[in-house]
Design a protein around this motif. Structure first.
Motif, PDB file in Angstrom:
ATOM      1  N   UNK A 126      12.908  -5.088 -34.259  1.00 28.22           N
ATOM      2  CA  UNK A 126      12.490  -5.650 -32.975  1.00 28.22           C
ATOM      3  C   UNK A 126      12.045  -4.528 -32.041  1.00 28.22           C
ATOM      4  N   UNK A 127      10.882  -4.710 -31.422  1.00 27.94           N
ATOM      5  CA  UNK A 127      10.402  -3.776 -30.398  1.00 27.94           C
ATOM      6  C   UNK A 127      10.517  -4.463 -29.047  1.00 27.94           C
ATOM      7  N   UNK A 128      11.288  -3.877 -28.136  1.00 30.44           N
ATOM      8  CA  UNK A 128      11.430  -4.399 -26.783  1.00 30.44           C
ATOM      9  C   UNK A 128      10.441  -3.689 -25.869  1.00 30.44           C
ATOM     10  N   UNK A 129       9.714  -4.452 -25.082  1.00 29.79           N
ATOM     11  CA  UNK A 129       8.766  -3.908 -24.110  1.00 29.79           C
ATOM     12  C   UNK A 129       9.221  -4.355 -22.728  1.00 29.79           C
ATOM     13  N   UNK A 130       9.438  -3.398 -21.832  1.00 31.91           N
ATOM     14  CA  UNK A 130       9.920  -3.705 -20.493  1.00 31.91           C
ATOM     15  C   UNK A 130       9.091  -2.939 -19.474  1.00 31.91           C
ATOM     16  N   UNK A 131       8.948  -3.498 -18.283  1.00 31.38           N
ATOM     17  CA  UNK A 131       8.100  -2.865 -17.269  1.00 31.38           C
ATOM     18  C   UNK A 131       8.591  -1.483 -16.895  1.00 31.38           C
ATOM     19  N   UNK A 132       9.883  -1.331 -16.647  1.00 32.32           N
ATOM     20  CA  UNK A 132      10.450  -0.033 -16.288  1.00 32.32           C
ATOM     21  C   UNK A 132      11.927  -0.022 -16.615  1.00 32.32           C
TER      22      UNK A 132
ATOM     23  N   UNK B 161       6.838  -3.876 -36.113  1.00 31.61           N
ATOM     24  CA  UNK B 161       8.041  -4.693 -35.907  1.00 31.61           C
ATOM     25  C   UNK B 161       7.851  -6.107 -36.455  1.00 31.61           C
ATOM     26  N   UNK B 162       8.962  -6.760 -36.759  1.00 36.18           N
ATOM     27  CA  UNK B 162       8.911  -8.165 -37.139  1.00 36.18           C
ATOM     28  C   UNK B 162       8.709  -9.044 -35.905  1.00 36.18           C
ATOM     29  N   UNK B 163       9.190  -8.537 -34.761  1.00 36.14           N
ATOM     30  CA  UNK B 163       9.172  -9.340 -33.535  1.00 36.14           C
ATOM     31  C   UNK B 163       9.069  -8.408 -32.329  1.00 36.14           C
ATOM     32  N   UNK B 164       8.309  -8.839 -31.331  1.00 38.80           N
ATOM     33  CA  UNK B 164       8.211  -8.111 -30.071  1.00 38.80           C
ATOM     34  C   UNK B 164       8.905  -8.942 -28.996  1.00 38.80           C
ATOM     35  N   UNK B 165       9.786  -8.299 -28.232  1.00 35.90           N
ATOM     36  CA  UNK B 165      10.516  -8.982 -27.166  1.00 35.90           C
ATOM     37  C   UNK B 165      10.144  -8.316 -25.845  1.00 35.90           C
ATOM     38  N   UNK B 166       9.563  -9.081 -24.924  1.00 40.49           N
ATOM     39  CA  UNK B 166       9.108  -8.537 -23.648  1.00 40.49           C
ATOM     40  C   UNK B 166      10.033  -8.952 -22.507  1.00 40.49           C
ATOM     41  N   UNK B 167      10.111  -8.081 -21.493  1.00 39.39           N
ATOM     42  CA  UNK B 167      11.002  -8.298 -20.349  1.00 39.39           C
ATOM     43  C   UNK B 167      10.273  -7.939 -19.056  1.00 39.39           C
ATOM     44  N   UNK B 168      10.311  -8.815 -18.074  1.00 41.31           N
ATOM     45  CA  UNK B 168       9.723  -8.651 -16.748  1.00 41.31           C
ATOM     46  C   UNK B 168       8.211  -8.906 -16.784  1.00 41.31           C
TER      47      UNK B 168
END
Length: 420
Positions: free
Chosen positions: A3-9, A78-85
């Motif tokens: 899993x790759x997490x992408x977050x603004x900051x 990644x199998x899945x990308x998880x984004x935040x904000x």
């Protein structure tokens, strides 16, 4: 599962801290990409053993970030990308699609009725959010209140999953030794009645109401932990009412509350952490009129405190017996001052930790989120063989066919709520 997490900051904030807590418990191989400045939470995540990549995004309209993020996703496979904000959700969904990853989960941490992450919901912001939401597999709401807002926006019911935020309740247990130590370091009388608050010092949190209320209560002290653009305004407000010696503005750095003199952040960041601060106070106040969940209230309840709050879906969505020590108030200075005066007269003491705290355990949140991941992956169409990493294409100043992200910072500031 990768899993790759992408977050603004990854500066100090509820969503950022929540991500760090989840990363410790998710049964997946995780990495993190932060679009903007990494900040202290990034250091904590890396110390926990999860790699963090800083994309170096210069602003909301930095379109060069899109192909660079797509390249990172393509290379990481990644199998899945998880984004935040908000910004990460918009850019992350598009970049994942460009990279050939169709399983994208997005968590909506800060959606209000009229604002998102502290700024007004303009037509452009709302339109772009809804357009890019369709590129994902699922959208996670941190409360039933946020889920209802998403439905009103037109997000299909089957795409919405409620996964409440969680805390490590044991970290906030009342500690008499910490109470004595913090009060001694701050020079507070042992028998002083002390009110506490914590959060980003921004207009929408309405800490001005809390400061004004305490100035009306002779002998009462306020410990307010947080950083933000309203810090100097709040300091001047306290001095204006002759209460500068009773209003203590404590900076927060990497989970620690700075006790430097004059409300200035000490370079070392020494001082009590938030659990120590909660042990030192008698009542916790969260005056924010609109929250997506209410983590600060939950942490205070875990410390056995009486809590007065303006908005807290984590409590409001449950029967009253789940949090008997929490009471909602309309956002008025006089009402808050009256409630604090009554609690002072009663001598509140510590309460038994209420059932609501056990309900929102971070381990349960991680388990529920893992279920969302598994469901999204199972529902995904058979994926084509992923292409080998290729260099990111050059981006022109105004690439055709790419919609620029509306900048929330340029939206009109939220109207200042009057004394309610």
């Amino acid at each position: 599962m990768k899993v790759l997490h992408v977050i603004t900051g990854l500066d100090m904030g509820g969503a950022e801290q929540q991500l760090r807590l989840l990363l410790r418990r998710l049964p997946a191989q995780c990495e993190v990409v932060t679009l903007t400045g990494p900040g202290p939470v990034a250091e904590g995540i890396e110390a926990d053993g999860t790699p963090v990549t800083h994309l170096g995004m210069s602003g909301n309209h930095d379109l060069t970030a899109l192909p660079r993020l797509a390249q990172l996703i393509r290379a990481g496979r990644p199998d899945l990308v998880h984004t935040h904000l908000y910004r990460a959700c918009v850019y992350g969904r598009v970049a994942a699609r460009l990279a050939g990853v169709r399983t994208v989960v997005a968590t909506e941490h800060s959606l209000g009725d009229a604002v998102i992450e502290g700024r007004r919901l303009t037509r452009g912001v709302r339109t772009l959010y809804r357009a890019t939401e369709r590129l994902g597999a699922a959208t996670v709401a941190v409360s039933d209140t946020v889920a209802a807002r998403l439905r009103r926006w037109g997000v299909p019911e089957e795409r919405i999953h409620v996964v409440p935020n969680g805390i490590e309740a044991h970290r906030f247990a009342f500690d008499p030794a910490a109470r004595a130590l913090v009060r001694t370091r701050l020079g507070l009388p042992v028998d002083a009645f002390v009110v506490g608050g914590a959060g980003r010092l921004v207009p929408g949190k309405r800490f001005d109401v809390l400061v004004r209320a305490v100035t009306q209560l002779p002998g009462v002290h306020l410990l307010l932990a947080g950083e933000g653009p309203e810090r100097e305004t709040l300091r001047r407000l306290a001095e204006q009412f002759g209460s500068g010696d009773r209003i203590h503005l404590l900076g927060v750095r990497d989970g620690a509350v700075d006790t430097g003199h004059g409300g200035r952040a000490a370079p070392t960041g020494d001082g009590p952490d938030i659990p120590g601060l909660l042990s030192a106070i008698d009542v916790f106040v969260s005056p924010s009129p609109e929250e997506a969940f209410g983590l600060a209230v939950l942490e205070a309840l875990a410390s056995g405190l009486h809590v007065l709050y303006g908005s807290c879906p984590a409590v409001d969505e449950l029967p009253q017996e789940q949090a008997p020590g929490a009471r909602r108030f309309s956002l008025g200075v006089h009402e808050l001052a009256t409630s604090l005066r009554e609690l002072r007269r009663e001598g509140p003491g510590r309460l038994t930790v209420p059932p609501v705290v056990r309900r929102y355990d971070i381990a349960r949140s991680a388990e529920a989120l893992t279920g969302v991941y598994e469901q999204a992956l199972a529902a995904a169409p058979a994926r084509r063989r992923r292409p080998a990493p290729v260099p990111a294409p050059a981006v022109q100043a105004h690439p055709s066919g790419v919609v620029a992200l509306p900048d929330p910072a340029r939206s009109p500031a939220p109207s200042q709520l009057s004394n309610r």
